[in-house]
Design a protein around this motif. Structure first.
Motif, PDB file in Angstrom:
ATOM      1  N   LYS A 180       0.725  -1.388  -0.013  1.00 13.27           N
ATOM      2  CA  LYS A 180      -0.029   0.006   0.118  1.00 13.27           C
ATOM      3  C   LYS A 180       0.785   1.259  -0.158  1.00 13.27           C
ATOM      4  N   LYS A 181       1.931   1.283   0.740  1.00  9.52           N
ATOM      5  CA  LYS A 181       2.895   2.230   0.778  1.00  9.52           C
ATOM      6  C   LYS A 181       3.563   2.968  -0.545  1.00  9.52           C
ATOM      7  N   VAL A 182       3.840   1.518  -1.436  1.00  7.71           N
ATOM      8  CA  VAL A 182       4.262   2.201  -2.806  1.00  7.71           C
ATOM      9  C   VAL A 182       3.538   2.013  -4.066  1.00  7.71           C
ATOM     10  N   VAL A 183       2.130   1.604  -3.883  1.00  9.02           N
ATOM     11  CA  VAL A 183       1.112   1.349  -4.776  1.00  9.02           C
ATOM     12  C   VAL A 183       1.180   2.431  -5.908  1.00  9.02           C
ATOM     13  N   ASN A 184       1.285   4.047  -5.337  1.00 14.56           N
ATOM     14  CA  ASN A 184       1.083   5.132  -6.110  1.00 14.56           C
ATOM     15  C   ASN A 184       2.249   5.740  -6.716  1.00 14.56           C
ATOM     16  N   ILE A 185       3.158   4.976  -6.508  1.00 17.94           N
ATOM     17  CA  ILE A 185       4.668   5.773  -6.847  1.00 17.94           C
ATOM     18  C   ILE A 185       4.680   5.674  -8.475  1.00 17.94           C
ATOM     19  N   LYS A 186       4.770   6.771  -9.116  1.00 15.00           N
ATOM     20  CA  LYS A 186       4.973   6.876 -10.489  1.00 15.00           C
ATOM     21  C   LYS A 186       6.377   6.577 -11.047  1.00 15.00           C
ATOM     22  N   LEU A 187       6.456   5.658 -11.601  1.00 12.49           N
ATOM     23  CA  LEU A 187       7.922   5.348 -12.284  1.00 12.49           C
ATOM     24  C   LEU A 187       8.254   5.931 -13.502  1.00 12.49           C
ATOM     25  N   GLY A 188       9.408   6.154 -13.597  1.00 14.51           N
ATOM     26  CA  GLY A 188      10.016   6.830 -15.111  1.00 14.51           C
ATOM     27  C   GLY A 188      10.406   5.602 -15.941  1.00 14.51           C
ATOM     28  N   LYS A 189      10.830   6.154 -17.032  1.00 15.20           N
ATOM     29  CA  LYS A 189      11.551   4.884 -18.019  1.00 15.20           C
ATOM     30  C   LYS A 189      12.581   4.550 -17.302  1.00 15.20           C
ATOM     31  N   ASP A 190      12.595   3.008 -17.716  1.00 12.67           N
ATOM     32  CA  ASP A 190      13.473   1.960 -17.279  1.00 12.67           C
ATOM     33  C   ASP A 190      13.675   2.140 -15.395  1.00 12.67           C
ATOM     34  N   GLU A 191      12.755   2.109 -14.847  1.00  7.85           N
ATOM     35  CA  GLU A 191      12.555   2.306 -13.387  1.00  7.85           C
ATOM     36  C   GLU A 191      11.481   1.016 -13.103  1.00  7.85           C
ATOM     37  N   GLY A 192      11.899   0.712 -12.024  1.00  8.69           N
ATOM     38  CA  GLY A 192      11.002  -0.521 -11.327  1.00  8.69           C
ATOM     39  C   GLY A 192      10.925  -0.674  -9.858  1.00  8.69           C
ATOM     40  N   ILE A 193      10.245  -1.438  -9.501  1.00  8.74           N
ATOM     41  CA  ILE A 193       9.844  -1.661  -8.039  1.00  8.74           C
ATOM     42  C   ILE A 193      10.054  -3.034  -7.858  1.00  8.74           C
ATOM     43  N   GLY A 194      10.633  -3.774  -7.034  1.00  9.76           N
ATOM     44  CA  GLY A 194      10.869  -4.880  -6.666  1.00  9.76           C
ATOM     45  C   GLY A 194      10.520  -5.354  -4.967  1.00  9.76           C
ATOM     46  N   PHE A 195      10.141  -6.436  -4.702  1.00 12.74           N
ATOM     47  CA  PHE A 195       9.672  -6.806  -3.387  1.00 12.74           C
ATOM     48  C   PHE A 195      10.422  -8.083  -3.048  1.00 12.74           C
ATOM     49  N   ALA A 196      10.713  -8.106  -1.768  1.00 10.63           N
ATOM     50  CA  ALA A 196      11.085  -9.348  -1.032  1.00 10.63           C
ATOM     51  C   ALA A 196      10.677  -9.429   0.379  1.00 10.63           C
ATOM     52  N   VAL A 197      10.413 -10.526   0.930  1.00  7.95           N
ATOM     53  CA  VAL A 197      10.158 -10.754   2.400  1.00  7.95           C
ATOM     54  C   VAL A 197      11.163 -11.750   3.062  1.00  7.95           C
ATOM     55  N   ALA A 208      18.946  -7.587  -1.614  1.00 10.10           N
ATOM     56  CA  ALA A 208      19.418  -8.046  -2.987  1.00 10.10           C
ATOM     57  C   ALA A 208      18.180  -8.532  -4.114  1.00 10.10           C
ATOM     58  N   PRO A 209      17.440  -9.465  -3.231  1.00 13.12           N
ATOM     59  CA  PRO A 209      16.555  -9.867  -4.070  1.00 13.12           C
ATOM     60  C   PRO A 209      15.419  -8.762  -4.592  1.00 13.12           C
ATOM     61  N   ALA A 210      15.187  -7.737  -3.541  1.00 12.99           N
ATOM     62  CA  ALA A 210      14.038  -6.826  -4.227  1.00 12.99           C
ATOM     63  C   ALA A 210      14.584  -6.162  -5.193  1.00 12.99           C
ATOM     64  N   VAL A 211      16.137  -5.783  -5.042  1.00 13.94           N
ATOM     65  CA  VAL A 211      16.961  -4.883  -6.051  1.00 13.94           C
ATOM     66  C   VAL A 211      16.525  -5.834  -7.604  1.00 13.94           C
ATOM     67  N   SER A 212      17.033  -7.157  -7.507  1.00 12.19           N
ATOM     68  CA  SER A 212      17.175  -7.741  -8.759  1.00 12.19           C
ATOM     69  C   SER A 212      15.789  -7.967  -9.311  1.00 12.19           C
ATOM     70  N   ASN A 213      14.668  -8.045  -8.307  1.00 10.31           N
ATOM     71  CA  ASN A 213      13.095  -8.207  -8.899  1.00 10.31           C
ATOM     72  C   ASN A 213      12.775  -6.746  -9.501  1.00 10.31           C
ATOM     73  N   ALA A 214      13.496  -5.773  -9.039  1.00 10.20           N
ATOM     74  CA  ALA A 214      13.108  -4.307  -9.487  1.00 10.20           C
ATOM     75  C   ALA A 214      13.880  -4.102 -10.905  1.00 10.20           C
ATOM     76  N   VAL A 215      15.021  -4.674 -11.216  1.00 11.45           N
ATOM     77  CA  VAL A 215      15.787  -4.568 -12.099  1.00 11.45           C
ATOM     78  C   VAL A 215      15.014  -5.403 -13.397  1.00 11.45           C
ATOM     79  N   PHE A 216      14.462  -6.430 -12.816  1.00 14.20           N
ATOM     80  CA  PHE A 216      13.525  -7.180 -14.029  1.00 14.20           C
ATOM     81  C   PHE A 216      12.373  -6.535 -14.466  1.00 14.20           C
ATOM     82  N   ASN A 217      11.748  -5.765 -13.495  1.00 12.96           N
ATOM     83  CA  ASN A 217      10.429  -5.285 -13.897  1.00 12.96           C
ATOM     84  C   ASN A 217      10.782  -4.103 -14.591  1.00 12.96           C
ATOM     85  N   ALA A 218      12.260  -3.258 -14.427  1.00  9.30           N
ATOM     86  CA  ALA A 218      12.593  -2.388 -15.086  1.00  9.30           C
ATOM     87  C   ALA A 218      12.996  -2.593 -16.567  1.00  9.30           C
ATOM     88  N   VAL A 219      13.746  -3.352 -16.761  1.00  7.19           N
ATOM     89  CA  VAL A 219      14.302  -3.758 -18.120  1.00  7.19           C
ATOM     90  C   VAL A 219      14.149  -5.120 -18.454  1.00  7.19           C
TER      91      VAL A 219
END
Length: 763
Positions: free
Chosen positions: A599-616, A732-743
Motif C-alpha cells: 500500500k505504501k508504494v502502490v501510487n509511486i509513478k515510475l519513470g522510464k527504465d524504472e522498477g520496484i521489486g519486493f522481497a520478504v 538484494a532480491p528486491a533490487v534484482s526483482n526491480a531490475v527485471f521489472n524495469a528492463v
C-alpha cells in the motif's frame, strides 16, 4: 538457538535458578542464586560473601544510582542501552540514575556471545524478571518504611508511593534491609509489563542512549587503544595459505636495519589454529610494519596455494547439480513425485562472490601475563568460543585466561571467533613480555574469515493444470560453524550428516508449500582454502537472495502478481502458524508487513527504465524471526548497465521495540549493508588468498550511491527479536526483482554488475 545453548555447561538455566536480592556495602545487589534448593546461605549472606553464580544482573548504590552489568560486546549497536532499558523499565527506576558497565570473561558471567542478533531476544525475559523482582523487593522495603502493606504501595520512577506519601529508592537502600530470595516458581510467575505500563521501552519512548556520549567526546576506549606497561609492538607475517603452510627459513637481515626492530618468532600453536606463522616485534608499531615488509620468509605452501574464485564457484555448481550431495535441511511432502508428475519445470542458478568484513578497526590484541593468569585486551564478540582455544594454544587451564572488554570498531561477525588473539598470546609467551599485536588493513584482509562464495540451484515444478506444485533448493558454500563451532551443528532431517544452521537458515521459509525440499551442501574446497566466516546476516544473505528472486520467477511463469503470489502463500497454516513466545502469529505477521508495504508504494509513478521489486524475509532464524518486507525502487541505464538504487522501503515487525533509535539505526545500517553486498562488494580468491586487500580495490557502497530509505516499524507488544542483521536479507532480491521489472533482465549473480545487464540487452 535456545536448544543449542542448553548443551553448554555455562548456560544459565532459568528453570533451575532463583534470584537473590540482598544488601551489601555497595547497596542493593540483584543476583542469581546458585540453586533452587538446598541453599544454605540467606540472600544477604550470599551477597555479602559473593556466593552467587553465574551472573550479577545489577546493583543499586546508597544514593539510588543503578549500575547494570552488560555481558555483551558493544560494536556500534548500543546494546548496553537496550539491555539497561529492559531492566530499568521493570525496576521502575529513574533513567537518569542508570549507568552501564561492560564485564570481563570471569566465569560468573556465564555463556558470553554477541551475535546472531540474539542479545535483546535472549536477554529480554531474564532481565525483565530481574527488574521486576528488584521492584517487588523495593516496594516491600519501602512499604515497611512508610508503615503500609506492600499491596497498597507502588513503584514509579525511582520512588515507592503509598497515597500521598513516598520514599525514594535511595532512602530505601540506605535504611532498608534486603534479604529476599525468589524461587524459580516465583520468577516464572512474574508478569512482564504490558505495553501501556511501559515508560522506557516501546516505539513511543525516547530517552538518551548511555553509550553514545563516550563515542562522540573521544573517551571511548577501543581495543586498538589498549596499552599496558612494558609492552612491545608486533605485526604478523600472513602465510601464503590459511592451512598447511610451513616455515622453512627466515631471513631478517634487512629488517635488522629498521630502527626499533627487536626480532621475530616462528609460532608453534598447540591449538593448530595457526599454521606457518611468523610474528615480528619491535619497540614501536611503525618499526614493526617496516620490518615485516622487509623480512623474507621461505614457505612450504599448503595444498590450496593455487585455488581461485572460479575453482570454488565451479565446485559449488558441481555440488548443487548432483542429487546425492549434502544434507536435507527441509523435506516436506513429496518433491520427487511432484517433479515426476510435473508438466513443466523451471530452474535458476544463483551465485554470490566472496565478500569480506572490512570492519573499520583492524584486528588487534594486547596480551600480558600477570601472576598466574593471562590477560587479553581486545574486543571479542564470543568469548565463550574463544577462551577454550586460547587456553589450548597457551597450554593452560581456561580459568587462567581472561579477556578484558573494549569497544569494537565494527564486528559484523568477524570478531566472534577470536583467532587473531592467538598470535598475540603466543608471541608474548615466547618473548616473556607483554605484546600489542596489530594487523594492518592488508593483514586483516588476508586473515579475514570471508563470507564464502555460494551457489544455489532452485527448481520449481508445475502440475498438469499449470499450478505451482513443488520447490527444490540446493545450496553450497563454505560453512563457518563447521570450522569454528562444530558443536552447534544439528543433524539434517534425513539423518545423513550434520548441517550448519547458520548456512541453511532462510531455506526453511514461512511460505506454505505442499512439496518443499532444501538441501544444504558444504563446499569442501572453500572450507580448506580459508576459514569461512559469519558475516552480517550469515547464510540468509545469500540463501534468501536466490529464494526470493526465484519466487518472482515462479510468479511470472504463472502470470501472477509477485506480491499477491507471496500473500497467497503466507497463510499461516500448519507449522507456519508460529509459536509462543518468539513467533506468535507466524506467517500472518510477515503477510501483514508485505500488505502494509504494498500500500505504501502502490501510487509511486515510475519513470522510464524504472522498477520496484519486493522481497520478504524472516531472519535471523525461525526460532527468532524478525518479519520484514522490503521494496527497492531502481533505475537502470540501458547503455551502461548501471543500476541506481533510488529508494529502499522496509516495513518491520520486530515485536516490542526496546530502543527505538537503536532499532532504527540497526535497520538503516543493515539495509545499506544489504545494498552494498547487492551492488558493489566483491572479492576473489587468487592463488589461495583474497585478491583485494584494501578499499582501493574492495569497493563497498559509497556516499554518492546512498539511497533514500523509508522505514516503518509495526507497533507491537509481542516478544522482542533481534534487528541487527535481518535488514540485510531482503535488499538484494528486491533490487534484482526491480531490475527485471524495469528492463526485463533477470540477474542471478551477486554483486549485480553493469556488465550483467548490458550483456543481455545487447544480445
Amino acid at each position: 538457538m535456545k536448544k543449542l545453548f542448553q548443551k553448554k555447561k555455562e548456560t544459565v538455566d532459568l528453570n533451575r535458578r532463583s534470584f537473590m536480592v540482598g544488601s551489601a556495602s555497595a547497596g542493593l545487589i540483584m543476583a542469581f542464586a546458585p540453586t533452587l534448593v538446598s541453599f544454605d546461605l540467606s540472600a544477604a549472606e550470599a551477597v555479602s560473601q559473593e556466593a552467587f553464580s553465574p551472573t550479577i544482573w545489577w546493583h543499586m548504590t546508597p544514593n539510588g544510582d543503578v549500575i547494570i552489568n552488560i555481558a555483551k560486546a558493544e560494536m556500534g549497536q548500543h546494546i548496553g542501552t537496550a539491555l539497561a532499558r529492559i531492566v530499568a523499565d521493570e525496576l521502575e527506576c529513574d533513567w537518569d540514575k542508570v549507568s552501564i558497565e561492560y564485564v570481563d570473561t570471569d566465569k560468573k558471567w556465564g555463556f558470553m556471545v554477541t551475535g546472531g542478533s540474539w542479545s535483546v531476544f535472549q536477554s529480554f525475559k531474564p532481565l525483565s524478571q530481574a527488574g521486576a523482582a528488584g521492584r517487588i523487593a523495593l516496594i516491600e522495603a519501602g512499604a515497611k518504611l512508610l508503615g503500609v502493606k506492600p499491596g497498597s504501595a507502588r513503584a514509579e520512577k525511582g520512588r515507592v508511593i503509598a497515597g500521598s506519601n513516598s520514599v525514594t529508592y535511595a532512602e530505601i537502600v540506605q535504611k532498608g534491609k534486603f534479604n529476599r530470595t525468589f524461587s524459580a516458581d516465583e520468577i516464572a510467575a512474574l508478569a512482564i509489563k504490558p505495553a501501556n505500563k511501559r515508560h522506557l521501552t516501546g516505539l513511543n519512548q525516547d530517552f538518551k542512549a548511555l553509550d553514545i556520549p563516550t563515542k562522540t567526546n573521544g573517551t571511548a576506549v577501543y581495543g586498538i587503544d589498549a596499552e599496558v606497561e612494558g609492552m612491545v609492538y608486533a605485526r604478523p607475517v600472513i602465510p601464503p595459505t590459511r592451512y598447511g603452510s610451513e616455515v622453512r627459513k627466515v631471513d631478517d637481515s634487512k629488517s635488522k636495519k629498521v630502527n626499533g626492530y627487536l626480532g621475530y618468532e616462528i609460532l608453534k600453536d598447540p591449538s593448530d589454529t595457526l599454521q606457518g606463522w611468523v610474528v615480528v616485534y619491535a619497540k614501536n608499531y611503525p618499526a614493526a610494519i617496516k620490518a615485516v615488509d622487509l623480512i623474507k620468509v621461505d614457505y612450504k605452501k599448503g595444498e590450496t596455494a593455487s585455488v581461485s574464485e572460479a575453482d570454488i564457484q565451479a565446485e559449488g555448481k558441481r555440488l548443487v547439480s548432483s542429487d546425492s550431495t549434502g544434507t536435507l535441511f527441509v523435506d516436506e511432502g513429496d518433491v520427487a513425485k511432484a517433479r515426476i508428475e510435473a508438466k513443466e519445470s523451471i530452474e535458476g542458478l544463483y551465485t554470490t562472490d566472496t565478500a569480506n568484513h572490512f570492519q573499520l578497526e583492524p584486528l588487534n590484541a594486547v596480551a600480558e601475563f600477570k601472576g598466574d593468569t593471562w590477560y587479553v585486551h581486545t574486543g571479542n564478540q564470543w568469548p565463550s568460543l574463544t577462551l577454550p582455544v586460547l587456553a589450548k594454544a597457551l597450554e593452560v587451564p581456561q580459568e587462567k585466561v581472561v579477556i578484558k572488554p573494549y569497544y569494537l570498531g565494527g564486528g559484523f561477525g568477524r570478531r566472534l571467533y577470536g583467532d587473531w588473539i592467538i598470535p598475540a598470546v603466543l608471541t608474548a609467551k615466547a618473548i616473556g613480555r607483554p605484546v600489542k599485536l596489530v594487523f594492518t588493513r592488508a593483514d586483516d584482509s588476508l586473515f579475514d574469515q570471508s563470507r564464502s562464495a555460494s551457489t544455489s540451484l532452485l527448481k520449481a515444478s508445475f502440475d498438469k493444470e499449470g499450478n505451482f506444485s513443488g520447490l527444490e533448493q540446493a545450496f553450497a558454500a563454505g560453512w563457518p560453524t563447521k570450522t569454528m563451532a562444530p558443536d552447534f551443528m544439528p543433524p539434517g532431517v534425513d539423518g545423513k550428516g550434520k548441517v550448519d544452521p547458520f548456512s541453511a537458515s532462510g531455506a526453511d521459509h514461512w511460505y506454505s508449500m505442499v512439496n518443499h525440499r532444501a538441501r544444504a551442501i558444504n563446499n569442501e574446497l572453500a572450507q580448506k582454502t580459508f576459514t569461512p566466516g559469519w558475516l552480517r546476516s550469515v547464510g540468509q544473505g545469500w540463501i534468501v537472495w536466490g529464494l526470493e528472486s526465484f519466487i518472482d520467477e515462479i510468479a511470472h511463469k504463472l502470470g501472477k502478481d509477485p506480491v499477491q503470489f507471496r500473500l497467497d502463500m503466507l497463510d499461516g497454516k500448519g507449522k507456519q502458524a508460529g509459536k509462543a513466545p518468539e513467533s506468535v502469529g507466524g506467517a500472518k505477521r510477515l503477510r501483514n508487513t508485505l500488505e502494509v508495504l504494498a500500500k505504501k508504494v502502490v501510487n509511486i509513478k515510475l519513470g522510464k527504465d524504472e522498477g520496484i521489486g519486493f522481497a520478504v524475509s524472516a531472519g535471523q532464524e525461525r526460532t527468532m524471526p524478525a518479519w520484514i518486507a522490503t521494496a527497492a525502487h531502481v533505475h537502470v541505464n540501458r547503455q551502461t548497465g548501471k543500476i541506481t538504487l533510488k529508494k529502499l522501503y522496509a516495513v518491520v515487525d520486530g515485536g516490542l521495540i526496546i530502543h527505538p533509535n537503536g532499532a532504527l539505526a540497526q535497520i538503516e545500517g543493515s539495509l545499506l549493508w544489504g545494498a552494498s553486498l547487492a551492488l558493489f562488494e566483491s572479492n576473489a580468491y587468487h592463488n589461495g588468498q583474497v585478491r583485494s586487500t584494501n578499499f582501493n580495490t574492495y569497493l563497498p557502497l559509497r556516499m554518492n550511491d546512498m539511497p533514500e530509505m523509508d522505514i516503518e516499524f509495526v507497533d507491537s507488544d509481542e516478544f522482542p527479536v533481534g534487528l541487527g542483521e535481518p535488514g540485510v536479507i531482503g535488499v538484494a532480491p528486491a533490487v534484482s526483482n526491480a531490475v527485471f521489472n524495469a528492463v526485463g533482465v533477470r540477474l542471478r549473480a551477486l554483486p549485480m554488475k553493469p556488465s550483467h545487464i548490458t550483456s543481455v540487452l545487447r544480445t
